[in-house]
Design a protein around this motif. Sequence first.
Motif, PDB file in Angstrom:
ATOM      1  N   PRO A 112       1.146  -1.615  -0.078  1.00 11.66           N
ATOM      2  CA  PRO A 112       0.170   0.036   0.311  1.00 11.66           C
ATOM      3  C   PRO A 112       0.895   1.705   0.185  1.00 11.66           C
ATOM      4  O   PRO A 112       2.024   0.918   0.070  1.00 11.66           O
ATOM      5  CB  PRO A 112      -0.703  -0.534   0.878  1.00 11.66           C
ATOM      6  N   GLU A 113       0.626   2.814  -1.153  1.00 13.93           N
ATOM      7  CA  GLU A 113       0.849   3.601  -0.803  1.00 13.93           C
ATOM      8  C   GLU A 113       1.938   3.830   0.471  1.00 13.93           C
ATOM      9  O   GLU A 113       2.583   4.395   0.621  1.00 13.93           O
ATOM     10  CB  GLU A 113       0.325   4.065  -1.374  1.00 13.93           C
ATOM     11  N   ASP A 114       0.704   4.023   1.277  1.00 11.95           N
ATOM     12  CA  ASP A 114       1.089   4.414   2.961  1.00 11.95           C
ATOM     13  C   ASP A 114       2.309   3.859   4.088  1.00 11.95           C
ATOM     14  O   ASP A 114       3.430   4.143   4.013  1.00 11.95           O
ATOM     15  CB  ASP A 114       0.179   4.721   3.241  1.00 11.95           C
ATOM     16  N   TYR A 115       2.157   2.605   3.507  1.00 14.22           N
ATOM     17  CA  TYR A 115       3.716   1.592   3.885  1.00 14.22           C
ATOM     18  C   TYR A 115       4.623   2.240   3.525  1.00 14.22           C
ATOM     19  O   TYR A 115       5.615   2.006   3.675  1.00 14.22           O
ATOM     20  CB  TYR A 115       2.552  -0.063   3.488  1.00 14.22           C
ATOM     21  N   LEU A 116       4.698   2.244   1.711  1.00 14.22           N
ATOM     22  CA  LEU A 116       5.600   2.459   0.474  1.00 14.22           C
ATOM     23  C   LEU A 116       6.022   3.738   1.063  1.00 14.22           C
ATOM     24  O   LEU A 116       7.619   3.787   1.285  1.00 14.22           O
ATOM     25  CB  LEU A 116       5.512   2.010  -0.667  1.00 14.22           C
ATOM     26  N   LYS A 117       5.348   4.559   1.593  1.00 12.19           N
ATOM     27  CA  LYS A 117       5.502   5.948   1.615  1.00 12.19           C
ATOM     28  C   LYS A 117       6.524   6.341   2.905  1.00 12.19           C
ATOM     29  O   LYS A 117       7.684   6.778   3.811  1.00 12.19           O
ATOM     30  CB  LYS A 117       4.781   6.988   2.353  1.00 12.19           C
ATOM     31  N   GLY A 118       5.967   5.033   3.818  1.00  6.57           N
ATOM     32  CA  GLY A 118       6.693   4.871   5.662  1.00  6.57           C
ATOM     33  C   GLY A 118       8.670   4.696   5.024  1.00  6.57           C
ATOM     34  O   GLY A 118       9.109   5.121   5.535  1.00  6.57           O
ATOM     35  N   LEU A 119       8.484   3.228   4.369  1.00  6.32           N
ATOM     36  CA  LEU A 119       9.792   2.928   4.117  1.00  6.32           C
ATOM     37  C   LEU A 119      10.383   4.112   3.601  1.00  6.32           C
ATOM     38  O   LEU A 119      12.047   4.328   3.673  1.00  6.32           O
ATOM     39  CB  LEU A 119       9.167   1.848   2.956  1.00  6.32           C
TER      40      LEU A 119
END
Length: 433
Positions: free
Chosen positions: A260-267
Amino acid sequence: MKIAILGAGYGGMAAAFDLLRAGQDVTVFESAEAAGGLAAGFKAPGWDWSVERFYHHWFQSDAHMLKLMDDLGLRHKMLFPRPKTVMYHRGKFYPFDSIPAALLYPGLGWGVNKIRFGLVGLYLRLTNNWQPLEQTTVEAWMRKWAGDSVYREMWEPMLVGKFGERYAQQVNMAWMWARLHARTTRLGTYQGGFQAFSDDFAAHLRGLGGKILFSTPVTALQSEADGSWTVRSAAGDQRFDRVLSTTSPGWMARLAPQLPEDYLKGLLELKHLGAVVMVLALRRQLSPQGYYWYNLPKSAGFPYLALVEHTNFVSPEHFGGDHILYMGDYLETDHAYFQMSQEELLERFLPSLARINPDFQPDWVRQSWLFRTPYAQPVPLLNHSRHIPAVRTPLAGLYFASMSQVYPWDRGTNFAVEIGRRAAEMILTDGQA
């Protein structure tokens, strides 16, 4: 369950150990030729022991590592010498590896400064309440409680050296708490070096039925309609029920762009620094006083953060009589040191050694090695705990465990073991659901 683990560093191997003991089918993928991750080492002809590419040691308080050693039956191979650590002050080096030494260190001045320094250190050693500390920076907290003078002399040089001018004033106080709360002055290693332990650990995993594929980088992870995962690597496509990645956050994002975009953004928003380390084999001892670790402020003009004479920690007899020296720094990956050749860096570094020993000559250097990695030191900013990616990713069956998630603790093999074993427990628990 059929489980894939990406990375044969200490976190990946610790997870594999617990999963194998629970009867799971485990395959470890490792891009390098041997186990160990950032704690891997190398051995020159004539050496009995290996030398780590990036200097490593354990602390006597590293409970997770000690527990693992007990579980593996290898505790008897751990060694805990008592090396000498020194601090630089106005052109001289002073011992700084005990409370009495700290109290005698002239950089703190006298009277109230030393009292405040001691009280702050005692408080941070005793308190377990670190959460409020991540809401303020090291600079603000230390200036308030230890005083401006102690901050400028002690903590600011450490922060600038560790995180550079860009991040030094942004690092949160919980990170400093973790360093002072858990670390000891007595340091440990393994008979034969860390690579010997990594090899022993890998052999133990194979003895439990685990498979380790060296020189096999994983290039992609693909979720399938039946809930399984395809791991794409040089060994071909293979299906697994669960996948645990112990790679860097950036590489995890590249492997699984379907997250998901928010998890990728966090990474991708996690900050970190790389490391540049040069290792020298010297014909003579550099430090006549037998000092092991030199803390060097950037303001003193040294071209690296730390100077470590490894053979003042373990005997040069293990290295054919060579005296092993590290010169290392944490740097952003666009720093010139990541582009310079080994010869250019050697030319940059060598003149500084005469400041340690005026007798030093370049012909003392028998051989040199250069190691660089883009992912070596996470940068914890304010309220960092809110931004740490979950070990259980939003995609069923996919897990992520890296040194960026061991916060508030600093990176290190002890906490790699802890998070690896924690991830294994999650995988087992989810498999029973």
